[in-house]
Design an enzyme around this catalytic site. Structure first.
Site, PDB file in Angstrom:
ATOM      1  N   GLU A   1      36.277 -24.971 -38.961  1.00 41.79           N
ATOM      2  CA  GLU A   1      35.382 -23.974 -38.355  1.00 41.79           C
ATOM      3  C   GLU A   1      35.378 -22.660 -39.143  1.00 41.79           C
ATOM      4  OE1 GLU A   1      35.766 -25.542 -33.848  1.00 41.79           O
ATOM      5  OE2 GLU A   1      34.613 -23.714 -34.109  1.00 41.79           O
TER       6      GLU A   1
ATOM      7  N   LEU B   1      27.753 -30.135 -39.481  1.00 42.66           N
ATOM      8  CA  LEU B   1      27.228 -29.212 -40.487  1.00 42.66           C
ATOM      9  C   LEU B   1      27.742 -29.622 -41.873  1.00 42.66           C
ATOM     10  CD1 LEU B   1      25.909 -26.496 -41.415  1.00 42.66           C
ATOM     11  CD2 LEU B   1      28.016 -25.349 -40.716  1.00 42.66           C
TER      12      LEU B   1
ATOM     13  N   ASP C   1      30.121 -18.448 -34.015  1.00 40.46           N
ATOM     14  CA  ASP C   1      30.573 -17.174 -33.419  1.00 40.46           C
ATOM     15  C   ASP C   1      31.168 -17.413 -32.032  1.00 40.46           C
ATOM     16  OD1 ASP C   1      29.839 -15.668 -35.572  1.00 40.46           O
ATOM     17  OD2 ASP C   1      28.031 -14.813 -34.665  1.00 40.46           O
TER      18      ASP C   1
END
Lengths: 260, 385
Positions: free
Chosen positions: B363, B124, B239
């Site tokens: 993260e 990402l 999540d």
């Protein structure tokens, strides 16, 4: 390829105690493990199965609690487990043990039989080769590398004091292994679950068609009189001079102590 | 404390501990020193079925959940965060396929992941996108039956070592956050190369690299979910994975505590072991209390996520935030308890302290976690009015 691995459950301690009355090992209260050399035998068997297919059967002779060691072998990847357990087997020496194992192996059938080079409790290194003799098949001891194996042939390296031998054999064959052969794998999660559910096949005297006179204490020619740590009596004598003088003096010395 | 694990959970924890003690601890200092990727350990974990713990049985996994995964992460982290980062990043890369992948994608990729034949990486972050996920500049342009990828991903864990990459790229600039999509890109696809390997403060055995896409063509079917779902895929993935980072925090803190307590028992000062000195006991007492609180929170949230609850953002952010702040504090305190010895490379705690810092950063930084929690609180409070 049918492979049988003979394993032994041994006490997990360097401080093995001896019962002074019977001169046998006291196993009570000592945690048990698979004989460390046998782990290498199991690993070798699994590697051959991964390469060639077939089944790996672990075999042990011992009291009912030896079942935990069989389950541990299944958690590493063995397919089947057989426990040789019978009151008649109690007190076996290496001769009677080898006879009993051979009877079971003959019944189960195997192309290759693996054993650890020796057990860390008894340290005799006799059971592997003796079992091969009872089975009337060739054996190669102390193997450190398997160079090639196929349906009816094997070539291995046998560890020697200085270097190694390359030995070839037809199958069936019995091999005893040393630590240098491989690194035993840890169990897998799926293996541990399989081990929990695994059915342990139990065989007694009648199942393997054994002659009672060859079993247990009765069938054991070895009688243990005493177990002790040998005293170290290190007497050294340097024989000096020219090579000729050294030989003369050595012969003289040997004659004096009546070795010649 | 007894958390009442079932038989399989005990099995997972114990075997992970055995691997950590026997295979990881003896080589962790060397892996750190040499920045060596822990292939041997990943192969052992693969052979022992650890790479498929949370993957359904029909795809070759163990069919357990994020909670069992956390147990394994915690035990590995107790020994080495470099190793556990490699292991946990593999799960991070897998979640997009697990959560949003098509049946064909699952059949094609999950068995290789579960068996460890291929490692996975999640991509990402970019030079201008990290905390601001909407800053992604890598593009994917649809041309016939293929997407053409262009751009550079940065600081990608398992980069270069993984065989499968889940990549977030912009498919429609005009739609902002709804213009991103998630893709599966396989290593060795033409136009896909790797940039420099980063030289890091900690977790040095893990691989952190750039991914470079230059007219990299991938089949249209490699889009995960639907085009435009990229950010949803990324957010739901995070999540699910954040508790794993929390478990890393619990594990490294536990490892540091154990090393410090053992040392305090041996080290003699003023004619007594320093563990008898109240000033030292109080530090150890705080460390142990914080670790237990973090563990309880991580376990509770991981179990909550495994119930397939719909919205878990707040709770997973809390678990990550709390456990990783604890990890930083406890590893610093472990160095303090051990004094001069703690500062030396002969002992493991200086590495643990260096390693722990990343947990507050990756993260989602712990500031971003507070944002997530804060936004959820605003929503909850407004609903009540």
């Amino acid at each position: 390829m049918n492979i049988i691995v003979c394993i032994k459950q041994v006490p997990d301690t360097a401080e093995i105690r001896i019962n002074p009355e019977t001169n046998t090992l006291m196993r009570e209260g000592v945690p048990s493990i698979i004989n460390p050399f046998d782990l290498h035998a199991i690993e070798a068997a699994i590697q051959i199965r991964e390469q060639m297919g077939g089944r790996v059967t672990v075999l042990t002779m011992g009291p009912p609690q030896a079942e935990t060691s069989l389950r541990e072998a299944v958690s590493m990847g063995a397919d089947d487990a057989v426990l040789l357990s019978d009151r008649a087997f109690a007190g076996s020496d290496t001769w009677a043990t080898s006879y009993t194992l051979a009877q079971a192996i003959r019944k189960l059938g195997a192309d290759i039989v693996f054993c650890g080079k020796q057990a860390i409790d008894g340290d005799t290194a006799q059971v592997g080769p003796e079992t091969a003799e009872f089975l009337d098949i060739p054996h190669i001891s102390y193997i450190r590398k398997i160079e090639e194996v196929n349906e009816n042939y094997i070539r291995v390296e046998r560890l020697m004091d200085e270097g190694y031998d390359i030995v070839e054999s037809s199958l069936p064959v019995l091999l005893t292994v040393v630590r240098e052969l491989n690194t035993p794998r840890l169990p897998s999660l799926k293996g541990k679950m399989a081990a929990k559910k695994a059915e342990i096949k139990k065989l007694g005297m009648a199942d393997i068609g054994a002659d009672e006179n060859n079993l247990g204490l009765k069938g054991s020619p070895t009688q243990v009189k005493n177990i002790f740590a040998p005293e170290v009596k290190a007497e050294r004598k340097m024989i000096e001079g020219s090579p000729e003088e050294q030989v003369d003096n050595l012969i003289k010395e040997l004659k004096e102590i009546k070795c010649l | 404390m007894d958390y009442f694990f079932d038989e399989e959970q005990i099995m997972i924890r114990d075997l992970a501990r055995q691997i950590a003690d026997e295979k990881v601890m003896p080589i962790r200092a060397e892996l750190d020193e040499k920045e060596e990727f822990p292939w041997d350990i990943m192969n052992i974990l693969a052979q022992s079925d650890f790479l498929g713990i949370y993957i359904p049985e029909e795809y070759g996994g163990m069919g357990r959940g994020g909670f069992e995964f956390c147990l394994a992460v915690e035990e590995l982290s107790r020994a080495c965060l470099g190793v556990s980062t490699t292991y946990a990043a593999n799960a991070l890369g897998t979640y997009p396929i697990l959560l949003y992948g098509s049946e064909e994608q699952k059949k094609k990729y999950l068995p290789d992941i579960a068996s460890g034949r291929k490692l996975v990486a999640f991509a990402l972050t970019e030079a201008n996108a990290g905390s601001d996920a909407a800053g992604v500049q890598t593009t994917a342009r649809l041309e016939g039956n293929e997407y053409v990828l262009n751009g550079t991903k940065q600081w990608i864990t398992n980069g270069g070592e993984a065989g499968i990459y889940t990549v977030i790229a912009i498919t429609d600039k005009s739609k902002g956050a709804r213009g991103a999509s998630a893709f599966i890109v396989e290593k060795d696809t033409p136009g896909f190369t790797f940039g420099k390997k980063e030289n890091k403060m900690g977790i040095r055995s893990s691989s952190t690299r750039e991914l470079i896409f230059e007219n990299c063509r991938i089949p249209k079917e490699n889009v995960i979910g639907k085009p435009g779902m990229g950010f949803i895929v990324a957010m739901k993935t995070l999540d699910s994975s954040r508790t794993g980072v929390g478990a890393q925090g619990v594990g490294v803190a536990q490892g540091a505590f154990e090393a410090a307590a053992a040392y305090a028992l041996e080290r003699q000062q003023f004619g007594q072991p320093i563990i008898s000195i109240q000033a030292v006991q109080h530090i150890l007492a705080d460390m142990a209390t914080q670790i237990e609180a973090a563990r309880a929170l991580v376990y509770a949230v991981a179990k909550f996520i495994d119930t397939k609850a719909k919205d878990v953002s707040k709770e997973s952010a809390m678990a990550k935030l709390f456990a990783t702040d604890v990890a930083m504090k406890v590893t610093v305190d472990a160095v303090q308890v051990m004094g001069g010895a703690g500062y030396m490379r002969e002992y493991p705690v200086e590495k643990m302290m260096r390693d722990a810092k990343i947990l507050q950063i990756y993260e989602g930084t712990n500031q971003i976690q507070r944002n997530v929690i804060g936004q959820a609180l605003v929503k909850e409070t407004a609903k009540k009015k």
